[in-house]
Write an enzyme that holds these catalytic residues in place. Structure first.
Site, PDB file in Angstrom:
ATOM      1  CG  HIS A 188      -6.467  -5.348   1.721  1.00  0.00           C
ATOM      2  ND1 HIS A 188      -5.912  -6.265   2.594  1.00  0.00           N
ATOM      3  CD2 HIS A 188      -7.604  -4.892   2.294  1.00  0.00           C
ATOM      4  CE1 HIS A 188      -6.696  -6.365   3.670  1.00  0.00           C
ATOM      5  NE2 HIS A 188      -7.734  -5.547   3.511  1.00  0.00           N
ATOM      6  CG  ASP A 213      -4.643 -10.057   3.393  1.00  0.00           C
ATOM      7  OD1 ASP A 213      -4.369 -10.558   2.286  1.00  0.00           O
ATOM      8  OD2 ASP A 213      -4.419  -8.855   3.671  1.00  0.00           O
ATOM      9  CG  HIS A 216      -1.929  -1.080   1.247  1.00  0.00           C
ATOM     10  ND1 HIS A 216      -2.789  -1.325   0.190  1.00  0.00           N
ATOM     11  CD2 HIS A 216      -2.212  -2.024   2.188  1.00  0.00           C
ATOM     12  CE1 HIS A 216      -3.558  -2.371   0.488  1.00  0.00           C
ATOM     13  NE2 HIS A 216      -3.225  -2.819   1.682  1.00  0.00           N
ATOM     14  CG  ASP A 239      -2.655  -8.348   0.684  1.00  0.00           C
ATOM     15  OD1 ASP A 239      -1.917  -8.606   1.643  1.00  0.00           O
ATOM     16  OD2 ASP A 239      -3.711  -7.677   0.788  1.00  0.00           O
TER      17      ASP A 239
HETATM   18 ZN   LIG Z   1      -3.997  -7.172   2.689  1.00  0.00          ZN
END
Ligand SMILES: [Zn+2]
Length: 340
Positions: A195, A282, A158, A193
Site C-alpha cells: 500500500h 503484504d 499510513h 509495503d
Molecule cells: Zn500494507
C-alpha cells in the site's frame, strides 16, 4: 540481526473492521508480530527490548495535539460514553475541518480519517512501544551497526502528521527517519509495503533532507486511495524528493523488480547517509490483502538488492497479514539482507 520488540506492542487487539459494507475480523492482529518474532528467534536472530526514547522524536514528526489525544483518548472515551466498547469515530470532518473540538467524540473524528483504527484500552501503550522499537533500531544503526530491524506493530506508514489511517496511529518509520536525519543528515526512506505510504509522504512532502520512494499497488482503486500517485513529487524544499512507483493490480515479480530497480537508482543518486525501509510483507502472493504476486525468493532478492546500496539501514515492520508465508518471508528477508 538485532530484532527490536516489546511485549506491550501486543496490547492493541482490534476485533472488527468495517470493509466494503461488512464487519469482518480485523486483519491487524497481535498474532502477526508473535509469528514473526518467534520465527526470527528460531532462525537465530537476537530479540532485544527497546529503551524508552521518549516523546521528543515522536513530536518531531507528529502534531502535539494529536499525540496528546492518542495518549488520553481511552479514559476520556470511557468517561464520556460510559462504555468500554472500542472507540470508533461516527463523525468525520471531511475536508472542511477547522479545529479539534473539546469533546472526545468529536476529537476522535478529527484525529481519525477512517474506521480502521479503533482506540482501545491498550492502544496507547502498544503504539508508543511500536514507535520505540523503530527508534531503538535507529539508535542501534546510528551506533555503528550495519542494519537493525524494528518489529513495529501496530504498523505506521499510513499515519499522517495529525491523524490515524489504515490500522496506523504513529508513523514508526517516519519517526525513525526523522531521528536518523537529525543524527546523520540526508536519509532515504524506501517503502515496499503493497500500500502507498500516504502518511509518510504527507510528513516529508516539503522536506529536502528525506527522500521518500514507494513501490505500491496503484491507489486508483485500492487503499489508501487518495495519495501515492506518480505525479505527486514533493513541495517547496521537498520538490523532487517524493517518488511514487505504482504497480498495476496483478503485477508479477518482474514488474515489481523493474520498479525496485528504479527506486534503488533514485536512492543512490540522492546519496543519503542512511536508509530506512518501510518493510511490508503484504506484496506476498498469499497475503489476504495482496493484489500482486511476490514469492519468498522475491523477498530474498529484494533484501539483497536493497543491501547492495551499502547504506546503514533501519528496517521497520509495516503490513503483512496472517497468510501462510508471513513468518517465512520475514526470515527470508532478514537472512538474505546479510548476504547482500
Ligand atoms: Zn500494507
Amino acid at each position: 540481526m538485532k530484532v527490536v520488540f516489546d511485549e506491550r506492542q501486543l496490547l492493541h487487539a482490534p476485533a472488527q473492521y468495517f470493509r466494503r459494507g461488512q464487519m469482518i475480523d480485523h486483519p491487524e492482529q497481535p498474532q502477526r508480530a508473535i509469528l514473526i518474532r518467534d520465527a526470527l528467534a528460531g532462525a537465530g536472530h537476537e530479540i532485544v527490548q527497546p529503551a524508552d526514547h521518549g516523546l521528543e522524536p515522536i513530536h518531531a514528526v507528529h502534531d502535539r495535539g494529536y499525540v496528546d489525544f492518542l495518549a488520553t483518548a481511552w479514559p476520556r472515551w470511557v468517561e464520556a460514553t460510559g462504555s468500554t466498547v472500542p472507540a470508533v469515530p461516527n463523525y468525520h470532518t471531511g475536508r472542511r475541518q477547522s479545529r479539534p473540538p473539546a469533546g472526545v467524540v468529536g476529537a476522535l473524528g478529527y484525529y481519525s480519517t477512517d474506521t480502521a483504527c479503533p482506540v482501545t484500552e491498550g492502544t496507547w501503550q502498544a503504539i508508543y512501544w511500536s514507535a520505540q522499537s523503530a527508534l531503538e533500531a535507529a539508535a542501534i544503526v546510528a551506533g555503528g551497526a550495519r542494519v537493525a530491524y524494528g518489529l513495529s506493530r501496530p504498523p505506521g506508514h499510513h499515519a499522517y502528521r495529525d491523524a490515524s489511517n489504515g490500522f496506523c496511529f504513529l508513523n514508526n518509520a517516519a519517526i525513525a527517519a526523522g531521528a536518523m536525519a537529525d543524527r546523520v543528515g540526508k536519509v532515504a526512506l524506501l517503502d515496499i509495503d503493497t500500500h502507498a505510504g500516504n502518511g509518510t509522504q504527507d510528513i516529508f512532502y516539503a522536506r529536502g533532507d528525506v527522500l521518500y520512494v514507494s513501490l505500491h499497488v496503484d491507489p486508483s482503486d485500492y487503499p489508501p486511495y487518495y495519495m501515492g500517485y506518480p505525479d505527486e513529487t514533493g513541495d517547496g524544499p521537498g520538490l523532487g524528493h517524493t517518488l511514487n512507483l505504482a504497480l498495476p493490480p496483478g503485477c508479477d515479480e518482474a514488474g515489481i523488480f523493474d520498479r525496485l530497480d528504479q527506486a534503488l537508482t533514485a536512492i543512490a543518486r540522492f546519496s543519503p547517509q542512511a536508509l530506512v525501509v518501510s518493510l511490508g510483507f503484504d506484496m506476498a502472493a498469499d497475503d489476504p490483502l495482496s493484489e500482486v504476486g511476490m514469492t519468498t525468493d522475491g523477498f530474498r532478492r529484494a533484501a539483497r538488492d536493497i543491501a547492495g546500496l551499502g547504506l546503514p539501514t533501519v528496517l521497520v515492520q509495516e503490513g503483512g497479514y496472517l497468510g501462510p508465508s508471513l513468518a517465512r518471508n520475514a526470515v527470508a528477508f532478514l537472512d538474505d539482507y546479510g548476504l547482500g
